[in-house]
Design a protein around this motif. Sequence first.
Motif, short mmCIF file in Angstrom:
data_model
loop_
_atom_site.label_atom_id
_atom_site.label_comp_id
_atom_site.label_asym_id
_atom_site.label_seq_id
_atom_site.Cartn_x
_atom_site.Cartn_y
_atom_site.Cartn_z
N LEU A 184 0.84 -1.20 0.00
CA LEU A 184 0.00 0.00 0.00
C LEU A 184 0.88 1.25 0.00
N VAL A 185 0.70 2.11 -1.02
CA VAL A 185 1.38 3.40 -1.07
C VAL A 185 0.44 4.46 -0.52
N THR A 187 3.81 0.72 2.62
CA THR A 187 3.61 -0.20 3.73
C THR A 187 3.43 -1.61 3.19
N ILE A 188 4.25 -2.53 3.69
CA ILE A 188 4.15 -3.95 3.30
C ILE A 188 3.68 -4.73 4.52
N SER A 189 2.66 -5.52 4.36
CA SER A 189 2.13 -6.29 5.49
C SER A 189 1.76 -7.69 5.06
N SER A 211 4.17 -5.77 9.68
CA SER A 211 4.24 -4.76 8.62
C SER A 211 5.61 -4.09 8.62
N LYS A 212 5.93 -3.50 7.49
CA LYS A 212 7.18 -2.77 7.31
C LYS A 212 6.89 -1.52 6.50
N VAL A 213 7.40 -0.38 6.92
CA VAL A 213 7.18 0.88 6.20
C VAL A 213 8.49 1.31 5.55
N ASP A 239 15.52 1.23 9.52
CA ASP A 239 14.32 1.93 10.02
C ASP A 239 13.69 2.82 8.95
N GLY A 240 14.16 2.70 7.72
CA GLY A 240 13.57 3.46 6.63
C GLY A 240 14.13 4.86 6.46
N GLY A 241 15.06 5.28 7.32
CA GLY A 241 15.67 6.60 7.18
C GLY A 241 16.64 6.63 6.02
#
Length: 327
Positions: free
Chosen positions: A25-26, A51-53, A60-62, A83-85
């Motif tokens: 999901l974007v 977001t991947i779930s 989930s992972k963002v 952490d996506g940074g």
Amino acid sequence: IVGHIGKVFYVDASINGEKEELNYLVNDETVATVDENGFVELVGLGETTLTISNKNNTLSKVINILVLDDSLPTSIKLTTSVDGGFAVSSVLSSITEQDVETILESDVLTRSLSKILLSALGDAAADGTDQIHIPQSVMENDAGVEYISKEELKNILNIVVEVDIASLFNGGDVTELLTSLTDEDVDAILQSKVLNAFLTSTLSNIGDGMIVVPSTAYQDVALDYCYEHSTQEVKYIKNSEVKAVIKMLNKYDLLSGSDISIPLSADNSELINLLEESSILRATLSKIIIDMAQGDGAMIVVPDQALELLGDSKVLKINEFESVLDA
């Protein structure tokens, strides 16, 4: 994920190493889209999240997504951390003067570059790899979003055009960088408050913290504090002090491993001139002599009348230096 409009990325996701049916999901589909197989297409400038779930949404992972204008130089290499940074892995090494003008004309580019730098500098400071502090005075706020001002970005980008400052960001040898700088380079670097604050905080670490930076070595400017730590004061070194330290490092074998030694020659007049120019050099070499006078077995005596205050540091008087060096 970072790229230009039209780029497609495949997100190779799994759970505990096993491929399972996942949901993608974007958050903002005007910036990027994703299909059921994990192919992400960048469709518009800006930033959003993916977001991947798993199927029942218990895991989930963002992932952050940043879509940049095509004019942003491709020498900015970015990676996505756990952490996506965002982290800068290569520091704007091929920026040209024209690139600087293009970036500064775009609010999207300047805000995006600000976010990237804030994340990278913050990560370096948190890791303890560098003493990088972002002064509050270079930060601006727009509708609750904080970013580095265009003026400060301009100062950073202008020096990037002239000097490879990668070692300031990637834990490289700061001493090696300093000895390669001209006086003009020093003036350009210190126009940036971020880079000045960094050099100020790292100078004292040369020689494993044996260099002394007295209060007289700092610029007399209004109080400034860290953006990350609001109670921590940021200080700015004088240009003349950095130039004098560079002269000393280039001319004399000042550093020996983790020790600092007093350079000696048949004619010490140039060294005395440097000591008169720089409170850092005078305080540092004074400390070496004063330390030699400590302990029961010391063969050197430094009486109080041989010392004077230089800011907040006790130093040898210049005539005492001349006598000791000649001896």
